[in-house]
Design a protein around this motif. Structure first.
Motif, short mmCIF file in Angstrom:
data_model
loop_
_atom_site.label_atom_id
_atom_site.label_comp_id
_atom_site.label_asym_id
_atom_site.label_seq_id
_atom_site.Cartn_x
_atom_site.Cartn_y
_atom_site.Cartn_z
N PRO A 337 -39.36 27.49 -13.60
CA PRO A 337 -38.35 26.95 -14.54
C PRO A 337 -38.63 25.50 -14.90
CG PRO A 337 -37.30 28.07 -12.69
CD PRO A 337 -38.75 27.87 -12.32
N ALA A 338 -39.30 25.27 -16.00
CA ALA A 338 -39.65 23.92 -16.43
C ALA A 338 -39.51 23.80 -17.94
CB ALA A 338 -41.07 23.58 -16.00
N VAL A 339 -39.49 22.55 -18.41
CA VAL A 339 -39.41 22.26 -19.83
C VAL A 339 -40.03 20.88 -20.04
CG1 VAL A 339 -37.10 21.23 -19.65
CG2 VAL A 339 -37.89 22.11 -21.86
N LEU A 340 -40.64 20.67 -21.22
CA LEU A 340 -41.26 19.39 -21.55
C LEU A 340 -40.40 18.64 -22.56
CD1 LEU A 340 -45.02 20.42 -22.02
CD2 LEU A 340 -43.87 19.58 -19.95
N GLY A 341 -40.68 17.35 -22.68
CA GLY A 341 -40.04 16.56 -23.72
C GLY A 341 -40.65 16.88 -25.08
N SER A 342 -39.92 16.62 -26.15
CA SER A 342 -40.40 16.95 -27.50
C SER A 342 -41.55 16.05 -27.93
CB SER A 342 -39.26 16.84 -28.51
OG SER A 342 -38.26 17.79 -28.22
N GLU A 343 -41.62 14.82 -27.40
CA GLU A 343 -42.66 13.88 -27.80
C GLU A 343 -43.42 13.40 -26.57
OE1 GLU A 343 -41.13 10.71 -30.11
OE2 GLU A 343 -40.27 12.00 -31.66
N GLY A 344 -44.73 13.20 -26.72
CA GLY A 344 -45.55 12.68 -25.65
C GLY A 344 -46.02 11.27 -25.94
N PHE A 345 -46.75 10.68 -24.98
CA PHE A 345 -47.18 9.28 -25.11
C PHE A 345 -48.64 9.18 -24.70
CE2 PHE A 345 -42.76 9.50 -23.56
CZ PHE A 345 -42.10 9.02 -24.69
N ASP A 346 -49.42 8.46 -25.51
CA ASP A 346 -50.82 8.22 -25.18
C ASP A 346 -51.13 6.72 -25.14
OD1 ASP A 346 -50.67 7.61 -27.84
OD2 ASP A 346 -52.03 9.20 -28.52
N ALA A 347 -50.09 5.91 -25.11
CA ALA A 347 -50.25 4.46 -25.02
C ALA A 347 -48.88 3.83 -24.77
CB ALA A 347 -50.86 3.89 -26.30
N GLY A 348 -48.90 2.56 -24.32
CA GLY A 348 -47.66 1.78 -24.22
C GLY A 348 -46.85 2.02 -22.96
N ARG A 349 -45.65 1.43 -22.96
CA ARG A 349 -44.72 1.52 -21.83
C ARG A 349 -43.45 2.23 -22.30
NH1 ARG A 349 -45.25 -4.81 -19.81
NH2 ARG A 349 -47.44 -4.68 -19.13
N HIS A 350 -42.93 3.08 -21.46
CA HIS A 350 -41.79 3.93 -21.85
C HIS A 350 -40.90 4.17 -20.64
CE1 HIS A 350 -44.29 4.77 -25.41
NE2 HIS A 350 -45.28 4.93 -24.53
N PHE A 351 -39.57 4.16 -20.90
CA PHE A 351 -38.60 4.37 -19.83
C PHE A 351 -37.57 5.40 -20.31
CE2 PHE A 351 -34.95 3.71 -17.18
CZ PHE A 351 -35.45 3.27 -15.96
#
Length: 461
Positions: A337-351
């Motif tokens: 039972p898993a799910v991903l976020g709609s957007e991913g990241f390939d750079a920068g800082r994110h919280f």
């Protein structure tokens, strides 16, 4: 004259302060003022909680008001009384000049005085512009009527300004209450060293509220008084316009002077300063991290396992037992039972922040976009998934702060994923790695969990 004045006063007392017409279905507030029932309900439309009296602003506990039956009968009687003011004055003798004892038939436009023919040749008015009384009365009547529209507009503006001030008063209380609630919540999380400061901030908020509230109340009284003066002046001018020429021109200078020198009081505006606790250094670092790098994620429904039901806004996933013959989406997780976020990241800082409620275990972190979704392999860093597991052991009661509240910080270039307990601002764990390709926010629930719900949190803590 005394009888006519008493009759006019009685008719004024039987009028509604809002619509200025005779009272219809009158009701009486706790402060003793009378209004049309429909006028008062219209004035209170959209308000909740306390309801201010339109005259004195004293708060009424609720909208349910008793009908004033006796006053209703009195209004019916007043409506039937004859208006003898005009008839009585027509029968009076024409006024005479006190100095020359001749009939007043002229009007001095410079001194705004009634004169007799002999006054015309006196030295006091010899070079002044004099006109017949009827002509002067017609001119000034037209001028007064022209001022009614302007005064009515000013009255409406004053009434609207008063309503805005009352609205600001309620808004002030709401903002203070919201700040007090937020501050109290933070104290509960770290109250072992913030208890004393919490009390001090609440005192400052109360003082600020009282200071601003006093200014708002003072402004309200000024506007209310201005509104009353406008209403009285409107009534005087309306009555004056209905009078015979002689009576209209008597005292006309005072009415003109009052109208021309009338000034509207300025409204009061404010900006409530936000109180902030003096917190330990790690709190400020995390608080700055949240405010600078906060992401507003949504869950990707196409990747959700069949046992996770997503909300319409994509912010919440609820775990439930998988129904037989469930049709799987090709992009969805089938191994667990898993799910991903709609957007991913390939750079920068994110919280981003995640809240878990219920009985069970929540896993969260990041994974590679290519992480297998239908192969039963463990989600580990070696397989391209960096996540931690947290337990939520308190039943879902709907009360904030009864479960787990986790913050995830991704520094792509530095190669770190850090996890924080947002209840006490502590760091739970930090992964270090060399990231390549796109990383997706990752969320999962253990299959043996019951009544579990995870939610993406957007507000700062």
């Amino acid at each position: 004259m005394a009888q006519a004045a008493s009759l006019a006063q009685l008719q004024a007392e039987a009028s509604c302060p809002i619509c200025l017409d005779y009272l219809r279905d009158p009701v009486t507030t706790d402060c003793g003022h009378n209004f049309c029932h429909s006028c008062l309900l219209q004035r209170w439309e959209g308000l909740q909680g306390d309801f201010p009296c339109p005259v004195c602003l004293q708060h009424c506990p609720d909208r349910s008001l008793r009908r004033n039956t006796q006053l209703c009968h009195m209004v019916d009687v007043v409506k039937q009384l004859p208006n003898t003011e005009g008839e009585g004055k027509q029968q009076e003798e024409k006024p005479l000049c006190e100095k020359h004892h001749q009939v007043l038939s002229l009007f001095c436009e410079e001194d705004l005085e009634l004169l007799c023919p002999q006054c015309q040749v006196s030295c006091d008015h010899q070079d002044h512009h004099l006109v017949p009384m009827e002509q002067a009365a017609a001119c000034h009547r037209k001028r007064l009527k022209g001022s009614i529209e302007h005064l009515t507009k000013q009255f409406k503006e004053a009434n609207k300004a008063l309503e805005m001030q009352v609205s600001k008063s309620f808004e002030l209380v709401r903002k203070v209450e919201n700040q007090r609630r937020d501050l109290h919540s933070e104290v509960e999380y770290i109250k072992h060293f913030l208890g004393i400061e919490h009390d001090e901030i609440c005192v400052r908020l109360l003082k600020e509220e009282k200071r601003v509230q006093d200014k708002i109340i003072g402004t309200n009284h000024k506007i209310s008084g201005h509104e009353s003066r406008l209403k009285i002046l409107l009534r005087k001018i309306t009555d004056k316009c209905a009078q015979p020429d002689v009576d209209l021109l008597m005292g006309i200078e005072k009415i003109h002077s009052t109208f021309e020198n009338l000034e509207s009081p300025a409204g009061f505006s404010y900006e409530l300063n936000k109180e902030i606790f003096t917190l330990p250094p790690q709190y400020f670092g995390l608080h700055k991290m949240i405010s600078t790098f906060q992401e507003y994620l949504t869950l990707d429904a196409e990747t959700a396992h069949g046992s996770l039901i997503l909300s319409q806004d994509g912010k919440t996933a609820t775990f439930q037992s998988l129904e037989p013959n469930h049709v799987h989406n090709p992009k969805a997780f089938t191994s667990h039972p898993a799910v991903l976020g709609s957007e991913g990241f390939d750079a920068g800082r994110h919280f981003w922040q995640v809240e878990g409620r219920g009985l069970g275990e929540l896993s969260l972190g990041v994974c590679k976009e290519s992480f297998p979704r239908n192969v039963p392999i463990p989600p580990t860093p070696d397989n391209g998934c960096w996540k931690i597991q947290v337990w939520a052991t308190t039943p879902d009661t709907g009360v904030s702060g009864n479960s787990c509240h986790i913050g995830v910080f991704l520094d792509y270039e530095l190669g770190e994923v850090s996890f924080y307990n947002l209840y006490d601002r502590s760091n739970l764990y930090t992964f270090s790695a060399i990231f390549t390709g796109k990383l997706m926010p990752y969320f999962s629930v253990r299959p043996f969990s019951t009544s579990f719900k995870l939610r993406i949190v957007e507000d700062e803590v």
